[in-house]
Design a protein around this motif. Sequence first.
Motif, PDB file in Angstrom:
ATOM      1  N   GLU A  73     -17.745 102.535  65.587  1.00  8.86           N
ATOM      2  CA  GLU A  73     -16.986 102.175  66.899  1.00  8.86           C
ATOM      3  C   GLU A  73     -15.642 102.482  66.992  1.00  8.86           C
ATOM      4  O   GLU A  73     -14.940 102.710  65.759  1.00  8.86           O
ATOM      5  CB  GLU A  73     -17.043 100.629  66.775  1.00  8.86           C
ATOM      6  CG  GLU A  73     -18.420 100.071  67.232  1.00  8.86           C
ATOM      7  CD  GLU A  73     -19.001 100.406  68.419  1.00  8.86           C
ATOM      8  OE1 GLU A  73     -18.273 100.335  69.542  1.00  8.86           O
ATOM      9  OE2 GLU A  73     -20.211 100.502  68.645  1.00  8.86           O
ATOM     10  N   ILE A  74     -15.129 103.062  68.112  1.00  2.37           N
ATOM     11  CA  ILE A  74     -13.812 103.432  68.231  1.00  2.37           C
ATOM     12  C   ILE A  74     -12.711 102.184  68.113  1.00  2.37           C
ATOM     13  O   ILE A  74     -11.665 102.110  67.438  1.00  2.37           O
ATOM     14  CB  ILE A  74     -13.464 104.078  69.608  1.00  2.37           C
ATOM     15  CG1 ILE A  74     -14.242 105.314  69.760  1.00  2.37           C
ATOM     16  CG2 ILE A  74     -11.828 104.327  69.820  1.00  2.37           C
ATOM     17  CD1 ILE A  74     -14.043 106.201  71.079  1.00  2.37           C
ATOM     18  N   ASP A  75     -13.465 101.083  68.612  1.00  2.00           N
ATOM     19  CA  ASP A  75     -12.503  99.879  68.575  1.00  2.00           C
ATOM     20  C   ASP A  75     -13.316  98.824  68.334  1.00  2.00           C
ATOM     21  O   ASP A  75     -13.596  97.788  68.944  1.00  2.00           O
ATOM     22  CB  ASP A  75     -11.908  99.617  70.050  1.00  2.00           C
ATOM     23  CG  ASP A  75     -11.261  98.426  70.081  1.00  2.00           C
ATOM     24  OD1 ASP A  75     -10.551  97.911  69.218  1.00  2.00           O
ATOM     25  OD2 ASP A  75     -10.929  97.804  71.286  1.00  2.00           O
ATOM     26  N   ALA A 134      -7.246  95.428  72.093  1.00  4.54           N
ATOM     27  CA  ALA A 134      -6.723  94.605  73.521  1.00  4.54           C
ATOM     28  C   ALA A 134      -5.411  93.812  73.018  1.00  4.54           C
ATOM     29  O   ALA A 134      -4.637  93.510  74.141  1.00  4.54           O
ATOM     30  CB  ALA A 134      -7.805  93.768  73.970  1.00  4.54           C
ATOM     31  N   ARG A 135      -5.138  93.795  72.029  1.00  3.20           N
ATOM     32  CA  ARG A 135      -3.937  92.945  71.436  1.00  3.20           C
ATOM     33  C   ARG A 135      -2.728  94.029  71.816  1.00  3.20           C
ATOM     34  O   ARG A 135      -1.603  93.377  72.109  1.00  3.20           O
ATOM     35  CB  ARG A 135      -3.720  92.792  69.884  1.00  3.20           C
ATOM     36  CG  ARG A 135      -4.791  91.527  69.712  1.00  3.20           C
ATOM     37  CD  ARG A 135      -4.617  91.126  68.312  1.00  3.20           C
ATOM     38  NE  ARG A 135      -5.145  92.255  67.168  1.00  3.20           N
ATOM     39  CZ  ARG A 135      -4.268  92.941  66.313  1.00  3.20           C
ATOM     40  NH1 ARG A 135      -2.979  91.987  66.143  1.00  3.20           N
ATOM     41  NH2 ARG A 135      -4.763  93.827  65.687  1.00  3.20           N
ATOM     42  N   PHE A 136      -3.010  95.390  71.718  1.00  2.75           N
ATOM     43  CA  PHE A 136      -1.757  96.067  72.001  1.00  2.75           C
ATOM     44  C   PHE A 136      -1.798  96.769  72.995  1.00  2.75           C
ATOM     45  O   PHE A 136      -0.569  97.343  73.493  1.00  2.75           O
ATOM     46  CB  PHE A 136      -1.996  97.375  70.816  1.00  2.75           C
ATOM     47  CG  PHE A 136      -2.074  96.787  69.344  1.00  2.75           C
ATOM     48  CD1 PHE A 136      -0.748  96.347  68.732  1.00  2.75           C
ATOM     49  CD2 PHE A 136      -3.364  96.640  68.636  1.00  2.75           C
ATOM     50  CE1 PHE A 136      -0.761  95.940  67.225  1.00  2.75           C
ATOM     51  CE2 PHE A 136      -3.135  96.392  67.305  1.00  2.75           C
ATOM     52  CZ  PHE A 136      -1.980  95.852  66.760  1.00  2.75           C
ATOM     53  N   ALA A 179       7.131  99.746  74.009  1.00  2.00           N
ATOM     54  CA  ALA A 179       7.192  98.499  73.952  1.00  2.00           C
ATOM     55  C   ALA A 179       5.992  97.899  73.943  1.00  2.00           C
ATOM     56  O   ALA A 179       4.766  98.407  74.287  1.00  2.00           O
ATOM     57  CB  ALA A 179       7.952  98.275  75.373  1.00  2.00           C
ATOM     58  N   PRO A 180       5.957  96.513  73.490  1.00  2.00           N
ATOM     59  CA  PRO A 180       4.711  95.758  73.352  1.00  2.00           C
ATOM     60  C   PRO A 180       3.879  95.435  74.828  1.00  2.00           C
ATOM     61  O   PRO A 180       4.845  95.512  75.837  1.00  2.00           O
ATOM     62  CB  PRO A 180       5.291  94.496  72.807  1.00  2.00           C
ATOM     63  CG  PRO A 180       6.524  94.494  72.136  1.00  2.00           C
ATOM     64  CD  PRO A 180       6.966  95.844  73.193  1.00  2.00           C
ATOM     65  N   HIS A 181       2.774  95.480  74.732  1.00  2.00           N
ATOM     66  CA  HIS A 181       1.772  94.971  75.814  1.00  2.00           C
ATOM     67  C   HIS A 181       1.771  93.424  75.942  1.00  2.00           C
ATOM     68  O   HIS A 181       1.398  92.949  74.942  1.00  2.00           O
ATOM     69  CB  HIS A 181       0.452  95.617  75.797  1.00  2.00           C
ATOM     70  CG  HIS A 181      -0.455  95.048  76.284  1.00  2.00           C
ATOM     71  ND1 HIS A 181      -0.603  94.726  77.660  1.00  2.00           N
ATOM     72  CD2 HIS A 181      -1.626  94.284  75.818  1.00  2.00           C
ATOM     73  CE1 HIS A 181      -1.839  93.987  77.911  1.00  2.00           C
ATOM     74  NE2 HIS A 181      -2.607  93.579  76.964  1.00  2.00           N
TER      75      HIS A 181
END
Length: 543
Positions: free
Chosen positions: A99-101, A107-109, A429-431
């Motif tokens: 799996e890539i993710d 989703a946190r990033f 910058a953070p998401h």
Amino acid sequence: MEENVDHRVPVLIVGGSLVGLSTSVFLGRHGVRHLLVEKHSGTSMHPRGRGNNVRTMELFRGAEVEEDIRQAASVLAANHGILQAGSLTGDDQEWLFKEIDPGGGLARFSPTTWCLCSQNDLEPVLLSRATAQGGDIRFSTELLSFEQDPAGVMAVLKNRDTGEHSTVRADYLVAADGPRSPVREQLRIGQTGNGDLFHNVSIAFRSQQLMDVVGDRRFIVCYLTNPEADGALLPVDNQELWVFHAPWHPDQGEALEDFTDERCAEHIRKAAGAPDLDIEITGKAPWHAAERVAGSYSSGRVFLAGDSAHEMSPTGAFGSNTGIQDAHNLAWKLALVLNGSAGPGLLETYDAERRPVARATSERASSRSAEHSHPGYAPAVTPGGGRRGGILSVAMGYGYLHGAVLGVDPDRPVVPERMELKGAPGTRAPHMWVGGPTGRMSTLDLYERSFVLLSAAGTAWRAAARRVAERLSAPLDAYAIGAGPDADLVPEGDGDWAAMHGTTPEGALLVRPDGFVAWRSPGAVQDPEATLHAAMSTLLSRA
């Protein structure tokens, strides 16, 4: 010289592949008039360069072209992972990753994710968007020569269909003209790195039976390791269209002409472990994997982007992504200099920021090819001194140590071992999900056409930013974050924006148009306007 000019344009882009077209899209978003010339008659016909990483998709999201790209890529939306196997029919099979993710941790990033979209599908989407934004795109048009002076660049073009010559006067030239870049050669810019790594022939073919052999294994790529017929198999539509990368050894006297349709078909059958497989060869294209980075990304008013600036091993798809990110970095800087918001010194930060990233990324790409035993690549030692950082750190965790950034930790590596996006200057910058004027949005959606100052509601930062924007006549937006009536943005759930961005509720964060943190104040200051004015003036090369 000026009397004989046929066209005048702020920016001339040479090369209309992924990076050139991306440059056009990004410049168009800033309203920068430009001309793009490409010597070929149209976009790529060969399915290659398919991996668009999460950082690239963030940039396409900001340019409002992400959904069109995902629609063009829908046929491969269910493909994940890299398989390594002795054949498709034997027991010797191992997922290098499935799996890539895995677990959805990405989703946190980021508000987006990876996308498999082959170059022949992606380029038409970029072309459509570029022309819709007013980009002047001319295929079958070749750059014959150029000269530059302190005020601009004079170029001579040739229409390859009619043979007609024309002249263009541009303020700046962006060379996205590939690994053998004639522009780079004319500028006499050298290259560093390990040079050629290996050579492959990319074979496009049609097979209706291969779908049954592959079964439900929806891989991105399968490395087939039969020593008598190794190679890499890539699905194009998961049904009957496929690509196979076969090793090519020109250093051993092997000629491209040796790759006849019959030889290619037998090689694929043997590699797959399916001797009776139906195969119709539809195209062949040689390609060369190399590790090279230009000694400089610019000379005067001419800039290199994409493969003209760097070559990388294809494993990990770092090359095209790094090139698209080059284009984005350069586009907003050109826009601010051309509209008078920034001094020309801002353009010097393009080389300072992007070249170290290319060096670190190209080393990681070579190491990844060694780790995956890419067909045709057998290094004596792992290049680049071994592994540094996982694929996510390389794709979006990289940072700028020098350039249009203030307060960067000088000991921070360009690519860290672990992915950390906590608001440090020089990093993306953070998401964070927030409620805004248009509903739910990511903080990353705020960053594209201007600098942005984030601060808590009730502090003096937002008003200070508005005064600084007026004083400098520079694009600077400001948003107050909080829950009260004075807030522009409301964090979703129990999100603590200050902690997530590495500051305190009394501090502020200044983010560039590309989403990278330019400067951070950890707390309150005596004179927010003067402090911010000094930072912006330095960042815009107006100090």
